[in-house]
Scaffold this motif. Structure first.
Motif, PDB file in Angstrom:
ATOM      1  N   ARG A 134      27.775 -24.347  13.212  1.00 26.49           N
ATOM      2  CA  ARG A 134      26.943 -24.871  12.135  1.00 26.49           C
ATOM      3  C   ARG A 134      26.741 -23.850  11.012  1.00 26.49           C
ATOM      4  N   ARG A 167      29.713 -33.690  12.954  1.00 28.54           N
ATOM      5  CA  ARG A 167      30.162 -32.305  13.056  1.00 28.54           C
ATOM      6  C   ARG A 167      31.567 -32.143  12.481  1.00 28.54           C
ATOM      7  N   MET A 187      28.990 -33.098  23.668  1.00 29.00           N
ATOM      8  CA  MET A 187      28.114 -32.904  22.519  1.00 29.00           C
ATOM      9  C   MET A 187      27.176 -34.088  22.355  1.00 29.00           C
ATOM     10  N   ARG A 188      26.091 -33.828  21.664  1.00 27.44           N
ATOM     11  CA  ARG A 188      25.119 -34.882  21.365  1.00 27.44           C
ATOM     12  C   ARG A 188      25.733 -35.878  20.392  1.00 27.44           C
ATOM     13  N   LEU A 189      25.576 -37.181  20.677  1.00 31.19           N
ATOM     14  CA  LEU A 189      26.148 -38.265  19.880  1.00 31.19           C
ATOM     15  C   LEU A 189      27.658 -38.142  19.762  1.00 31.19           C
ATOM     16  N   PHE A 190      28.266 -37.481  20.737  1.00 28.34           N
ATOM     17  CA  PHE A 190      29.713 -37.292  20.764  1.00 28.34           C
ATOM     18  C   PHE A 190      30.232 -36.647  19.483  1.00 28.34           C
ATOM     19  N   GLY A 191      29.444 -35.746  18.926  1.00 28.54           N
ATOM     20  CA  GLY A 191      29.919 -34.946  17.806  1.00 28.54           C
ATOM     21  C   GLY A 191      29.961 -35.643  16.462  1.00 28.54           C
TER      22      GLY A 191
END
Length: 223
Positions: free
Chosen positions: A143, A77, A70-74
């Motif tokens: 999301r 989220r 994932m982007r920015l390691f989640g």
């Protein structure tokens, strides 16, 4: 005349070198929690996973297996677990606030994560380290469902119910009360001792650590 303390530079350097070597030789999480999916054993310890966990291991994912892609390691989220979804209808999830990745892992799928825990609709005030991150039942909340998780309002707690103590324990409490009153009667107007059914104390590691610190504070530190 006060004797000056002798500084042993070589001994101090040797101690630091030994401590550094012990730190480097310590196994990483990617080694400790590596798993052979054919035999369901961990090569490092040789232990076999419980049979009830085999289905989740084959179908579900670990937390860092999801974070690694994932982007920015989640960060930011929301993640939940299969057991939480199945056990109770109230939403329980972690909102990730910080991730420390083990870059030495083959797929960067190990490390430590911190976040804010919401358990059964009640959100904790401070973030803390995510526990059980190596379990194979983590799920990413899409999301379009995040707002539904956040908007859940927990139902107000009902009144605390009380029950009578067992006869022997009730007799002990009454005897202690008579002793506190000077050995007379138990007191005609004294209320009957009752046991609350709700437990307000969460028996976690932080609770026992706090209890140990309070006990040491009362006893004092030995000289």
């Amino acid at each position: 005349m006060v004797k000056k303390k002798r500084i042993r530079l070589i001994a101090e350097m040797a101690r630091k070198v030994r401590a550094y070597r012990e730190l480097k030789a310590r196994p990483r999480d990617s080694q400790r929690y590596a798993l052979d999916y054919d035999t369901m054993k961990r090569p490092f310890t040789g232990k076999t996973l419980p049979v009830l966990a085999w289905e989740d291991v084959r179908k579900e994912s670990r937390l860092f297996s999801l974070l690694a892609g994932m982007r920015l390691f989640g960060v930011g989220r929301i993640f939940t677990r299969k057991s939480w979804v199945e056990d109770h209808p109230e939403p329980s999830y972690w909102q990730i606030t910080k991730v420390k990745v083990d870059y030495t892992a083959e797929n960067m799928d190990h490390g430590k994560a911190w976040g804010v825990l919401t358990s059964k609709g009640r959100t904790e005030a401070e973030p803390r380290e995510v526990d059980k991150a190596v379990y194979h039942d983590w799920r990413l909340v899409p999301r379009h469902e995040e707002q539904r998780f956040r908007d859940f309002a927990p139902a107000p707690e009902g009144p605390v119910r009380y029950v009578a103590y067992p006869p022997l324990l009730r007799a002990v409490l009454l005897a202690q009360r008579r002793g506190a009153l000077g050995g007379g009667a138990a007191g005609g107007g004294a209320p009957e001792p009752l046991l609350p059914l709700r437990r307000d104390v969460l028996l976690s590691k932080d609770y026992f650590r706090k209890q140990e610190q309070e006990r040491r504070g009362e006893q004092g530190t030995p000289v």
